[in-house]
Motif scaffolding. Structure first.
Motif, PDB file in Angstrom:
ATOM      1  N   LEU A 178      42.393  41.462  50.105  1.00  0.00           N
ATOM      2  CA  LEU A 178      41.714  41.910  48.890  1.00  0.00           C
ATOM      3  C   LEU A 178      41.762  43.433  48.794  1.00  0.00           C
ATOM      4  O   LEU A 178      41.678  44.127  49.818  1.00  0.00           O
ATOM      5  N   SER A 179      41.864  43.940  47.568  1.00  0.00           N
ATOM      6  CA  SER A 179      41.854  45.386  47.332  1.00  0.00           C
ATOM      7  C   SER A 179      40.947  45.697  46.149  1.00  0.00           C
ATOM      8  O   SER A 179      41.148  45.158  45.053  1.00  0.00           O
ATOM      9  N   PHE A 180      39.963  46.547  46.395  1.00  0.00           N
ATOM     10  CA  PHE A 180      39.107  47.057  45.331  1.00  0.00           C
ATOM     11  C   PHE A 180      39.618  48.437  44.915  1.00  0.00           C
ATOM     12  O   PHE A 180      39.894  49.288  45.769  1.00  0.00           O
ATOM     13  N   GLU A 181      39.719  48.673  43.622  1.00  0.00           N
ATOM     14  CA  GLU A 181      40.053  50.006  43.116  1.00  0.00           C
ATOM     15  C   GLU A 181      39.579  50.103  41.672  1.00  0.00           C
ATOM     16  O   GLU A 181      39.273  49.089  41.038  1.00  0.00           O
ATOM     17  N   GLN A 182      39.520  51.334  41.171  1.00  0.00           N
ATOM     18  CA  GLN A 182      39.045  51.512  39.805  1.00  0.00           C
ATOM     19  C   GLN A 182      39.998  50.847  38.820  1.00  0.00           C
ATOM     20  O   GLN A 182      41.220  50.869  38.991  1.00  0.00           O
ATOM     21  N   GLN A 183      39.425  50.283  37.784  1.00  0.00           N
ATOM     22  CA  GLN A 183      40.173  49.533  36.784  1.00  0.00           C
ATOM     23  C   GLN A 183      41.154  50.441  36.047  1.00  0.00           C
ATOM     24  O   GLN A 183      40.788  51.495  35.549  1.00  0.00           O
ATOM     25  N   MET A 184      42.415  50.017  35.987  1.00  0.00           N
ATOM     26  CA  MET A 184      43.452  50.794  35.308  1.00  0.00           C
ATOM     27  C   MET A 184      43.857  50.160  33.976  1.00  0.00           C
ATOM     28  O   MET A 184      44.412  50.832  33.113  1.00  0.00           O
ATOM     29  N   MET A 185      43.613  48.868  33.822  1.00  0.00           N
ATOM     30  CA  MET A 185      43.958  48.162  32.590  1.00  0.00           C
ATOM     31  C   MET A 185      42.699  47.622  31.936  1.00  0.00           C
ATOM     32  O   MET A 185      41.716  47.327  32.614  1.00  0.00           O
ATOM     33  N   SER A 186      42.760  47.465  30.636  1.00  0.00           N
ATOM     34  CA  SER A 186      41.589  46.979  29.909  1.00  0.00           C
ATOM     35  C   SER A 186      41.358  45.485  30.126  1.00  0.00           C
ATOM     36  O   SER A 186      40.247  44.986  29.936  1.00  0.00           O
ATOM     37  N   ARG A 187      42.399  44.770  30.522  1.00  0.00           N
ATOM     38  CA  ARG A 187      42.302  43.329  30.741  1.00  0.00           C
ATOM     39  C   ARG A 187      42.749  42.986  32.155  1.00  0.00           C
ATOM     40  O   ARG A 187      43.634  43.638  32.713  1.00  0.00           O
ATOM     41  N   ASP A 188      42.138  41.950  32.726  1.00  0.00           N
ATOM     42  CA  ASP A 188      42.612  41.472  34.020  1.00  0.00           C
ATOM     43  C   ASP A 188      43.762  40.490  33.790  1.00  0.00           C
ATOM     44  O   ASP A 188      44.233  40.309  32.662  1.00  0.00           O
ATOM     45  N   MET A 189      44.248  39.860  34.845  1.00  0.00           N
ATOM     46  CA  MET A 189      45.437  39.031  34.743  1.00  0.00           C
ATOM     47  C   MET A 189      45.233  37.854  33.789  1.00  0.00           C
ATOM     48  O   MET A 189      46.148  37.496  33.031  1.00  0.00           O
ATOM     49  N   SER A 190      44.057  37.255  33.818  1.00  0.00           N
ATOM     50  CA  SER A 190      43.783  36.156  32.885  1.00  0.00           C
ATOM     51  C   SER A 190      43.822  36.650  31.448  1.00  0.00           C
ATOM     52  O   SER A 190      44.394  35.998  30.558  1.00  0.00           O
ATOM     53  N   GLY A 191      43.229  37.813  31.207  1.00  0.00           N
ATOM     54  CA  GLY A 191      43.200  38.381  29.860  1.00  0.00           C
ATOM     55  C   GLY A 191      44.556  38.855  29.387  1.00  0.00           C
ATOM     56  O   GLY A 191      44.782  38.990  28.167  1.00  0.00           O
ATOM     57  N   ARG A 192      45.473  39.111  30.309  1.00  0.00           N
ATOM     58  CA  ARG A 192      46.809  39.578  29.917  1.00  0.00           C
ATOM     59  C   ARG A 192      47.767  38.437  29.597  1.00  0.00           C
ATOM     60  O   ARG A 192      48.895  38.682  29.159  1.00  0.00           O
ATOM     61  N   PHE A 193      47.343  37.195  29.830  1.00  0.00           N
ATOM     62  CA  PHE A 193      48.274  36.085  29.628  1.00  0.00           C
ATOM     63  C   PHE A 193      48.734  35.991  28.176  1.00  0.00           C
ATOM     64  O   PHE A 193      49.943  35.989  27.901  1.00  0.00           O
TER      65      PHE A 193
END
Length: 243
Positions: A122-137
């Motif tokens: 697992l890797s935690f880091e600050q959000q770079m995209m407005s959507r996660d992988m589910s939202g990008r589908f």
């Protein structure tokens, strides 16, 4: 005659007291060196056996943005990150389905000694995209995959990427979730997948503008609902907001 007899007998030599002290100190130093080598050997041997792991369960609080991630040391992958303070990224590993960190009973699992793989990275880091992988589908991935897909594990559908997608030697695994964006993960395919300990990857948004990417063995796709729920639950336990 008497004196001659005496002089002809065994000669007694008086040993210099300073020499005796030096001999004593030399033996003492050797004894201390022997003890030190023994202790160092045990410590170094233990370090080799741990191979970068630790079974220390001390909680460290790592700050990323407005999020405080409180995790035990034995869950943090890299030794230099096992400290309190501010970081741009935090890498962890967990055994699934136990969701625990390194320990002596779990040594073979973390060293990948068994036939099965059960470690999640697992890797935690600050959000770079407005959507996660589910939202990008829908807006992104759906235009990059080839139709139709094929049936995958756990009721998922596996799609290949088209040549212009840029995702070489990867497939997209999609699981329907009524009323929600689908479960989406990218997985390596072919020889690359066989060589990787965790060929599948998924990212989700957690906390406050924080992204959590987790990589896992392909075998876990058959249990993707439970896996995703376990990751979300563990992330919620680690996170403390409002720093």
């Amino acid at each position: 005659m008497k004196q001659a007899a005496i002089s002809d007998g065994p000669q007694l030599t008086v040993v210099d007291s300073m020499l005796m002290k030096r001999v004593f100190y030399a033996f003492a130093a050797l004894a201390l060196l022997s003890v030190a080598i023994s202790l160092a050997g045990k410590w170094f041997g233990h370090s080799i056996a741990m191979a970068g792991y630790t079974d220390d369960a001390t909680i460290h609080q790592v700050v990323i943005g407005n999020n405080v991630i409180a995790v035990p040391a034995n869950v943090i992958r890299f030794a230099q990150a096992r400290r309190d303070g501010i970081a741009s990224r935090l890498d962890l590993y967990l055994r699934y389905p136990q969701m625990d960190g390194y320990s002596e009973p779990a040594r073979d699992d973390f060293n990948h000694m068994g036939a099965s793989r059960n470690i999640i990275f697992l890797s935690f880091e600050q959000q770079m995209m407005s959507r996660d992988m589910s939202g990008r589908f829908a807006p992104i991935y759906s235009a990059l995959i080839t139709q139709p897909g094929i049936a995958g594990p756990g009721g998922t559908t596996v799609y290949g990427f088209n040549e212009k997608s840029g995702y070489l030697n990867e497939v997209l695994v999609v699981g329907k979730r009524p009323g929600k964006d689908p479960f989406v993960a990218r997985c390596l395919s072919g020889p690359s997948a066989e060589e990787s300990l965790a060929p599948c990857e998924r990212d989700v948004q957690v906390g406050e503008e924080l992204s959590l990417t987790y990589r896992f063995p392909r075998e876990f796709l058959g249990d993707w609902q439970a896996l995703d729920a376990a990751i979300a639950g563990q992330a919620a336990r680690f996170l403390k907001r409002g720093h």
